[in-house]
Write a protein that holds these residues in place. Structure first.
Motif, PDB file in Angstrom:
ATOM      1  N   ARG A 218       0.281   3.888  -2.886  1.00  0.00           N
ATOM      2  CA  ARG A 218       0.516   4.899  -1.852  1.00  0.00           C
ATOM      3  C   ARG A 218      -0.653   5.891  -1.797  1.00  0.00           C
ATOM      4  N   TYR A 219      -1.148   6.301  -2.972  1.00  0.00           N
ATOM      5  CA  TYR A 219      -2.288   7.224  -3.001  1.00  0.00           C
ATOM      6  C   TYR A 219      -3.605   6.524  -2.661  1.00  0.00           C
TER       7      TYR A 219
ATOM      8  N   ASP B   9      -3.820   4.158  -0.483  1.00  0.00           N
ATOM      9  CA  ASP B   9      -3.747   4.087   0.981  1.00  0.00           C
ATOM     10  C   ASP B   9      -4.074   5.450   1.601  1.00  0.00           C
ATOM     11  N   ARG B  10      -3.595   6.509   0.977  1.00  0.00           N
ATOM     12  CA  ARG B  10      -3.909   7.862   1.474  1.00  0.00           C
ATOM     13  C   ARG B  10      -5.423   8.099   1.394  1.00  0.00           C
ATOM     14  N   TRP B  11      -6.036   7.667   0.305  1.00  0.00           N
ATOM     15  CA  TRP B  11      -7.481   7.832   0.131  1.00  0.00           C
ATOM     16  C   TRP B  11      -8.220   7.063   1.234  1.00  0.00           C
ATOM     17  N   ALA B  12      -7.763   5.847   1.501  1.00  0.00           N
ATOM     18  CA  ALA B  12      -8.400   5.033   2.550  1.00  0.00           C
ATOM     19  C   ALA B  12      -8.250   5.684   3.931  1.00  0.00           C
ATOM     20  N   ARG B  13      -7.148   6.386   4.148  1.00  0.00           N
ATOM     21  CA  ARG B  13      -6.929   7.088   5.427  1.00  0.00           C
ATOM     22  C   ARG B  13      -7.538   8.482   5.439  1.00  0.00           C
ATOM     23  N   ASP B  14      -8.110   8.903   4.322  1.00  0.00           N
ATOM     24  CA  ASP B  14      -8.696  10.235   4.178  1.00  0.00           C
ATOM     25  C   ASP B  14      -7.643  11.325   4.332  1.00  0.00           C
ATOM     26  N   ASP B  15      -6.456  11.080   3.727  1.00  0.00           N
ATOM     27  CA  ASP B  15      -5.432  12.130   3.776  1.00  0.00           C
ATOM     28  C   ASP B  15      -4.751  12.368   2.425  1.00  0.00           C
TER      29      ASP B  15
ATOM     30  N   ASN C  76      -5.812  17.278   5.315  1.00  0.00           N
ATOM     31  CA  ASN C  76      -5.986  17.215   6.759  1.00  0.00           C
ATOM     32  C   ASN C  76      -7.347  17.811   7.087  1.00  0.00           C
TER      33      ASN C  76
ATOM     34  N   SER D  57      -1.700  15.998   0.074  1.00  0.00           N
ATOM     35  CA  SER D  57      -2.052  15.842   1.486  1.00  0.00           C
ATOM     36  C   SER D  57      -3.461  16.368   1.686  1.00  0.00           C
TER      37      SER D  57
END
Length: 189
Positions: A56-57, A59-65, A87, A85
């Motif tokens: 999950r983290y 994926d967040r790193w890949a989305r830059d969030d 933004n 998070s």
């Protein structure tokens, strides 16, 4: 891969899904200690759950969030820091941490979060880092204070807890405050 030293025996480095076994072992050592203070979805109880949290983290790193980094002491994962998070458009992120009891009292979390704040505010150019914590978590509040954060307020009865609803304290540091604080520090970064 990179590693950032925190002291003579500890370092901060990325925590990835392939670290799931180490992460689960760390959670098993710290579960009772951190469970009152972190989201239940973070405290995985099996290898698949640990892999899911780390993915999950990732994926967040890949989305830059968002993102997650581990604190290793003498080669053992003892805790970590995370961006719950991020933004970039608004310039705001939320940081968090966890640490097993045996690693407490060495300033590891404070130094790790300092590195994270430096990266977010100085390198990434965000404006605000938030720190949200259960109002009863005195250790987390002490970290916020050591980092020069200001208490923005309390979100009353913000979340359900095992003994009823809990208050969340919101702390923050702004980029200009951080730069001023860092300019006055004699400690090398």
């Amino acid at each position: 891969m990179f590693a950032t030293p925190l002291d003579a025996d500890a370092e901060l480095r990325p925590l990835n899904p392939w670290h799931a076994e180490e992460f689960l072992a760390n959670l098993d050592r710290s579960r009772q200690h951190i469970a009152p203070w972190v989201s239940p979805s973070f405290v995985a109880t099996d290898l698949d759950g640990a892999r899911h949290v780390l993915q999950r983290y990732a994926d967040r790193w890949a989305r830059d969030d968002g993102g997650i980094w581990g604190i290793w002491s003498d080669g053992t994962l003892v805790g970590g820091v995370l961006l719950v998070s991020l933004n970039a458009a608004s310039g705001v992120c939320e940081a968090g941490c966890w640490l097993e009891p045996a690693a407490e009292g060495r300033g590891l979390v404070t130094r790790a979060v300092e590195r994270l704040i430096d990266w977010v505010l100085v390198e990434r150019g965000l404006h605000r880092v938030e720190w949200q914590t259960n109002a009863g978590n005195v250790r987390s509040i002490a970290v916020a204070r050591r980092l020069g954060m200001r208490r923005d307020g309390v979100l009353r009865d913000a979340l359900p807890g095992p003994q009823g609803r809990i208050d969340l304290e919101v702390w923050s540091v702004l980029a200009p405050e951080w730069r001023t604080r860092r300019a006055g520090s004699d400690e090398p970064r």
